[in-house]
Design a protein around this motif. Structure first.
Motif, PDB file in Angstrom:
ATOM      1  N   ASN A 197       0.817  -1.207   0.000  1.00  0.00           N
ATOM      2  CA  ASN A 197       0.000   0.000   0.000  1.00  0.00           C
ATOM      3  C   ASN A 197       0.852   1.260   0.000  1.00  0.00           C
ATOM      4  O   ASN A 197       0.532   2.245  -0.666  1.00  0.00           O
ATOM      5  CB  ASN A 197      -0.930   0.008   1.217  1.00  0.00           C
ATOM      6  N   TRP A 217      -0.693  -7.764  -4.977  1.00  0.00           N
ATOM      7  CA  TRP A 217      -1.574  -6.626  -5.234  1.00  0.00           C
ATOM      8  C   TRP A 217      -2.009  -6.009  -3.904  1.00  0.00           C
ATOM      9  O   TRP A 217      -2.110  -6.703  -2.889  1.00  0.00           O
ATOM     10  CB  TRP A 217      -2.801  -7.060  -6.028  1.00  0.00           C
ATOM     11  N   LYS A 265      -4.264  -4.553  -0.835  1.00  0.00           N
ATOM     12  CA  LYS A 265      -5.545  -4.949  -0.242  1.00  0.00           C
ATOM     13  C   LYS A 265      -6.031  -3.816   0.656  1.00  0.00           C
ATOM     14  O   LYS A 265      -5.312  -3.355   1.531  1.00  0.00           O
ATOM     15  CB  LYS A 265      -5.387  -6.232   0.567  1.00  0.00           C
ATOM     16  N   GLY A 266      -7.241  -3.389   0.417  1.00  0.00           N
ATOM     17  CA  GLY A 266      -7.805  -2.311   1.222  1.00  0.00           C
ATOM     18  C   GLY A 266      -7.186  -0.959   0.941  1.00  0.00           C
ATOM     19  O   GLY A 266      -7.357  -0.025   1.731  1.00  0.00           O
ATOM     20  N   TRP A 267      -6.500  -0.845  -0.167  1.00  0.00           N
ATOM     21  CA  TRP A 267      -5.854   0.440  -0.476  1.00  0.00           C
ATOM     22  C   TRP A 267      -6.822   1.358  -1.191  1.00  0.00           C
ATOM     23  O   TRP A 267      -7.608   0.928  -2.029  1.00  0.00           O
ATOM     24  CB  TRP A 267      -4.631   0.190  -1.359  1.00  0.00           C
TER      25      TRP A 267
END
Length: 525
Positions: free
Chosen positions: A106, A227, A229-231
């Motif tokens: 992130n 990839w 996550k939660g960004w």
């Protein structure tokens, strides 16, 4: 972190000796990998120079060079200092993230998004005012597409910095030393024979090589980090991140700008032919120049981790060690290229040989600059503002000297070769001042010596010069194929015997195991 260093950690005990040895082994491994990349880049870069100047011409390559330096400067600005700043953000971790839940991937995506936004703004500016990038005009209608290289270049810098934080230097080698130069060299030759694209062959080959490097870096990054996550974009955080990075942006741009300002000013005050001659010499010099940056990606995470615990003595030791590795290797390669300089410049054609003097001065300038580069790798973390002020002063000095020297040589009636050499002389003086001042400041802050100079460099250079002088009696092709390697071989043999101690030779050992781990393995056997 304050400008003078992490004083809050002053009471933290220093790293154990074994940990310091582990850091040096890490630096050696990363530097060794990137040094291999230097030789791969050498093999891939020379065909582009040879084909470009021979097939397209000096003026065409001069116009390309003038555009290239502007693109690289804008790309460095758009990278937002993440080449070194990302290591610090990743070391600080989730605490830097607004909600405290930021993961490494992130944090990297924060930098990528901000860089992309700034890059698109830079592209719009250059499209609106193309005279900035093409002061001497264009070679074809395809040249404007070179502007699209800015976002790709900037994003690649960030992705490679993320990989370097995980001690993955092999990706940098693949992207910058294999994929980029070979793509450029192959396409510049192939497109020349395609009638519809021949006029834009240089620009299209360059653009394709930059995007090929981006895809190479992105592939490795996704495999390493995955990839996000939660960004999601956080405008307030991205703004504060950019503001904090301003000193790093300035340091990166000015450090690289000192290598590009001379080309830019030549483009403003001289002909495209002069720029072409000088840029050929600069590209040859960029090969040993990469040795200074060979350790930079791996040096940043090691330095930030030692800063976090306040181990200044370990940092000073790493600066001395890495500084000597760089100057020792770079000095030998400079001799290999400078002594048969006329033969090397002759690769670009008879019109380029007049830049031999510029080549010799530029090679000397890069050797003397090694101390500034290593010192700055620490100063950007512990004295950002002072480092930036010094850098501004140095590039201002260089600009004034470059303009003054160019105008003086023109007033005296000297030709293109002398005008190119005058720009090189200005760079030499500026880089010498930078090395002196930055090493003094770093020594005062670390309270430990940081010099990379050893008299063994002179002992090794003396026999290499004798061998080089003898090689000048050979035909030009033999000077390069036989004389150059002979110069380097003699130099390396003497520096190995007289200059490298056991702590230095770790650079050339593939399997380096820190002391405690080695002891454990010995006990098991």
């Amino acid at each position: 972190m304050t400008e003078t260093g992490p004083s809050s950690n002053a009471g933290t005990p220093p790293l154990r000796a074994d940990k310091g040895g582990d850091d040096m082994a890490t630096l050696a491994k990363g530097g060794r990998t990137n040094t291999l990349g230097f030789f791969l880049r050498l093999l891939g870069g020379i065909p582009f120079l040879f084909v470009g100047f021979r097939l397209y011409g000096v003026d065409e390559m001069g116009r390309f060079a003038a555009a290239f330096v502007v693109i690289e400067i804008f790309a460095l600005i758009c990278a937002l200092g993440e080449k070194r700043g990302l290591a610090q953000r990743l070391t600080e971790g989730a605490g830097e993230h607004p909600d405290g839940s930021g993961s490494p991937v992130n944090l990297v995506f924060d930098g990528l998004l901000t860089s992309l936004i700034v890059s698109l703004a830079a592209c719009a500016l250059l499209v609106t005012f193309p005279v900035i990038i093409f002061p001497s005009g264009t070679n074809s209608e395809f040249d404007m597409w070179m502007i699209a290289a800015i976002p790709a270049f900037a994003l690649t810098e960030i992705l490679l910095a993320a990989q370097a934080y995980r001690y993955d230097i092999a990706t940098t080698v693949r992207a910058r030393a294999v994929v980029e130069p070979w793509t450029k060299s192959i396409l510049v030759a192939g497109l020349f024979f395609v009638p519809a694209l021949a006029a834009g062959g240089i620009a299209l080959a360059f653009l394709a090589s930059i995007y090929a490097a981006l895809f190479t870096a992105a592939w490795s990054f996704i495999k390493t980090y995955g990839w996000p996550k939660g960004w999601r974009p956080r405008p307030r955080y991205l703004t504060s991140m950019t503001a904090r990075a301003l000193p790093l942006i300035g340091a990166d741009v000015i450090e690289r700008g000192t290598r590009l300002l001379d080309v830019f000013l030549l483009g403003q005050f001289t002909s495209a032919g002069t720029v072409g001659i000088y840029w050929f010499a600069k590209e040859v010099v960029s090969l040993p120049q990469k040795l200074k940056t060979s350790f930079e990606p791996i040096l940043s995470p090691v330095i930030t981790k030692n800063l976090k615990i306040g181990n200044m003595e370990a940092i000073a030791s790493q600066v001395r060690q890495v500084g000597f590795w760089i100057i020792a290797l770079q000095f030998g390669i400079a001799l290999m290229l400078a002594i048969p300089g006329e033969a090397v410049m002759g690769l670009g054609g008879p019109a380029i040989v007049g830049g031999t003097g510029a080549l010799a001065i530029l090679l000397a300038a890069e050797v003397i600059a090694s101390m500034a580069v290593v010192s700055e790798s620490v100063l950007v973390y512990i004295a950002r503002k002072r480092n930036l002020l010094i850098s501004v002063g140095v590039i201002t000095l260089q600009g004034a000297l470059t303009i003054g020297f160019i105008l003086l040589t023109r007033h005296l009636g000297y030709g293109e070769g002398f005008q190119a050499a005058s720009a090189a002389a200005a760079l030499f003086v500026a880089l010498g001042v930078s090395s002196l001042v930055k090493s003094i400041v770093l020594k005062a802050l670390l309270k430990a010596p940081v010099s990379n100079w050893r008299w063994a460099l002179v002992y090794a250079a003396a026999p290499a010069v004798v061998v080089g002088y003898a090689s000048t009696f050979l035909p030009e092709w033999a000077e390069i194929v036989i004389g150059g390697p002979a110069i380097l071989a003699v130099y390396l043999f003497v520096i190995w015997k007289r200059g490298f101690g056991e702590e230095d030779k770790v650079l050339f050992r593939k399997n380096v195991v820190p002391a405690p781990q080695a002891a454990d393995e010995k006990a098991k056997t």
